[in-house]
Design a protein around this motif. Structure first.
Motif, PDB file in Angstrom:
ATOM      1  N   GLY A  15      10.730 -97.459 -19.148  1.00  0.00           N
ATOM      2  CA  GLY A  15      10.384 -96.498 -18.456  1.00  0.00           C
ATOM      3  C   GLY A  15      10.170 -94.762 -18.574  1.00  0.00           C
ATOM      4  O   GLY A  15      10.304 -93.919 -18.409  1.00  0.00           O
ATOM      5  N   ASN A  16      10.005 -94.324 -20.064  1.00  0.00           N
ATOM      6  CA  ASN A  16      10.341 -93.184 -20.733  1.00  0.00           C
ATOM      7  C   ASN A  16      11.481 -92.417 -20.125  1.00  0.00           C
ATOM      8  O   ASN A  16      11.231 -91.074 -19.897  1.00  0.00           O
ATOM      9  N   VAL A  17      12.631 -92.768 -20.014  1.00  0.00           N
ATOM     10  CA  VAL A  17      14.084 -92.535 -20.089  1.00  0.00           C
ATOM     11  C   VAL A  17      14.863 -92.995 -20.638  1.00  0.00           C
ATOM     12  O   VAL A  17      14.757 -94.400 -20.885  1.00  0.00           O
ATOM     13  N   VAL A  18      15.672 -92.962 -21.791  1.00  0.00           N
ATOM     14  CA  VAL A  18      16.401 -93.109 -22.168  1.00  0.00           C
ATOM     15  C   VAL A  18      18.515 -92.981 -21.341  1.00  0.00           C
ATOM     16  O   VAL A  18      18.495 -92.311 -21.530  1.00  0.00           O
ATOM     17  N   GLU A  19      18.777 -94.695 -21.613  1.00  0.00           N
ATOM     18  CA  GLU A  19      19.654 -94.437 -20.978  1.00  0.00           C
ATOM     19  C   GLU A  19      20.621 -94.846 -21.621  1.00  0.00           C
ATOM     20  O   GLU A  19      20.734 -96.268 -22.698  1.00  0.00           O
ATOM     21  N   ILE A  20      21.242 -94.110 -22.280  1.00  0.00           N
ATOM     22  CA  ILE A  20      22.892 -94.477 -22.507  1.00  0.00           C
ATOM     23  C   ILE A  20      24.030 -95.420 -21.658  1.00  0.00           C
ATOM     24  O   ILE A  20      24.487 -94.727 -21.232  1.00  0.00           O
ATOM     25  N   PRO A  21      24.962 -96.203 -22.447  1.00  0.00           N
ATOM     26  CA  PRO A  21      25.921 -96.474 -21.579  1.00  0.00           C
ATOM     27  C   PRO A  21      26.934 -95.753 -21.542  1.00  0.00           C
ATOM     28  O   PRO A  21      27.249 -95.333 -23.257  1.00  0.00           O
ATOM     29  N   ALA A  22      27.864 -95.968 -20.834  1.00  0.00           N
ATOM     30  CA  ALA A  22      28.878 -94.937 -20.456  1.00  0.00           C
ATOM     31  C   ALA A  22      29.882 -95.100 -21.560  1.00  0.00           C
ATOM     32  O   ALA A  22      30.112 -96.616 -21.920  1.00  0.00           O
ATOM     33  N   VAL A  23      30.820 -94.537 -21.941  1.00  0.00           N
ATOM     34  CA  VAL A  23      32.308 -94.816 -23.287  1.00  0.00           C
ATOM     35  C   VAL A  23      33.763 -93.900 -22.276  1.00  0.00           C
ATOM     36  O   VAL A  23      33.786 -93.928 -21.222  1.00  0.00           O
ATOM     37  N   ALA A  24      34.187 -95.896 -22.072  1.00  0.00           N
ATOM     38  CA  ALA A  24      35.898 -95.482 -21.491  1.00  0.00           C
ATOM     39  C   ALA A  24      36.117 -94.187 -21.548  1.00  0.00           C
ATOM     40  O   ALA A  24      37.004 -93.733 -22.796  1.00  0.00           O
ATOM     41  N   ASN A  25      36.482 -93.989 -20.806  1.00  0.00           N
ATOM     42  CA  ASN A  25      37.293 -91.977 -20.499  1.00  0.00           C
ATOM     43  C   ASN A  25      36.987 -90.934 -21.435  1.00  0.00           C
ATOM     44  O   ASN A  25      37.655 -90.595 -22.096  1.00  0.00           O
ATOM     45  N   GLY A  26      35.550 -91.673 -21.639  1.00  0.00           N
ATOM     46  CA  GLY A  26      34.843 -89.796 -22.368  1.00  0.00           C
ATOM     47  C   GLY A  26      33.794 -89.955 -21.594  1.00  0.00           C
ATOM     48  O   GLY A  26      33.126 -90.644 -21.013  1.00  0.00           O
TER      49      GLY A  26
END
Length: 194
Positions: A15-26
Motif C-alpha cells: 500500500g505504498n508503505v515500507v514496513e521494516i520488521p523490528a530488530v530485537a532490543n534495537g
C-alpha cells in the motif's frame, strides 16, 4: 557487547508503505538514497532517520532505502539499498453504451509532485495520447480497432505536459481496456427492446 542484527528490508512496499520488521532490543534507522548505487555513509556519523511507527510512506515514483539497527552503543551492518516503486491506481474506463463516448478517471490521491496524467490509445498499441478531463473520447470512429480504448496512468513524467516516461523516476499503472459494442449493435438492442 553484541552488535544488533541487521534489519531485513521487505522486497516490496504494501500500500505504498515500507514496513521494516523490528530488530530485537534495537532501534531501526533508515536512509533514503538518490539511487541504488549511492554510498549510504556511516550511520554512526551521518544523519539517519529513526524508523517511524506505521512505516515509511512512499512519496516518489522510485525510492531507494537502506537500513541499520542501533543497540547498546553498537551499529549493525548497513543493508543494501532496495528500490521501492510507487503503486498507482488503475484507470477506470467508462463507456456510454448509447453514444460510444469513453470517460477516463482514477480513484485515490497521489503525492503533490506526482503530476499524474491519463494516457490512452484507440485500439492496440501503447497509450500515448493525453486525456483531457471533462472531454470524453469518441469511440464511434474506431470500428477498425473494434471500438476499443486502452488507458493507463503515468506519474512523475517528464516533458512540459508530464507525458514522457523517465526511467528511474516515472511510474505507470497497469493498462486498462474498454470497448463499445458499436452503432449497429446499439440500434439492434434499442429496436429489440421496443
Amino acid at each position: 557487547e553484541i552488535r544488533p542484527s541487521t534489519p531485513v528490508l521487505p522486497a516490496a512496499a504494501k500500500g505504498n508503505v515500507v514496513e521494516i520488521p523490528a530488530v530485537a532490543n534495537g532501534t531501526v534507522y533508515y536512509k533514503v538514497l538518490a539511487n541504488k548505487d549511492e554510498d549510504p555513509g556511516d550511520p554512526s556519523t551521518d544523519t539517519w532517520t529513526a524508523y517511524p511507527d506505521g512505516g515509511i510512506s512512499l512519496t516518489k515514483g522510485h525510492t531507494y532505502i537502506c537500513a541499520a539497527a542501533y543497540a547498546n552503543g553498537q551499529w549493525s551492518d548497513v543493508t543494501e539499498a532496495v528500490e521501492y516503486v510507487y503503486t498507482l491506481p488503475v484507470v477506470d474506463v467508462s463507456v456510454n453504451v448509447h453514444t460510444g463516448f469513453a470517460t477516463l478517471s482514477y480513484t485515490g490521491t497521489l503525492p503533490e509532485d506526482a503530476n499524474p496524467v491519463i494516457l490512452y490509445t484507440l485500439g492496440s498499441g501503447e497509450p500515448d495520447t493525453k486525456y483531457e478531463e471533462g472531454k470524453p473520447v469518441d469511440l464511434s470512429g474506431n470500428a477498425a480497432n473494434g471500438y476499443s480504448i486502452q488507458a493507463k496512468l503515468l506519474a512523475w513524467g517528464g516533458g512540459s505536459d508530464y507525458t514522457e516516461y523517465v526511467a528511474g523516476t516515472s511510474v505507470r499503472s497497469e493498462v486498462r481496456v474498454g470497448s463499445w459494442v458499436g452503432p449497429a449493435e446499439v440500434r439492434r438492442v434499442c429496436l429489440w427492446s421496443y
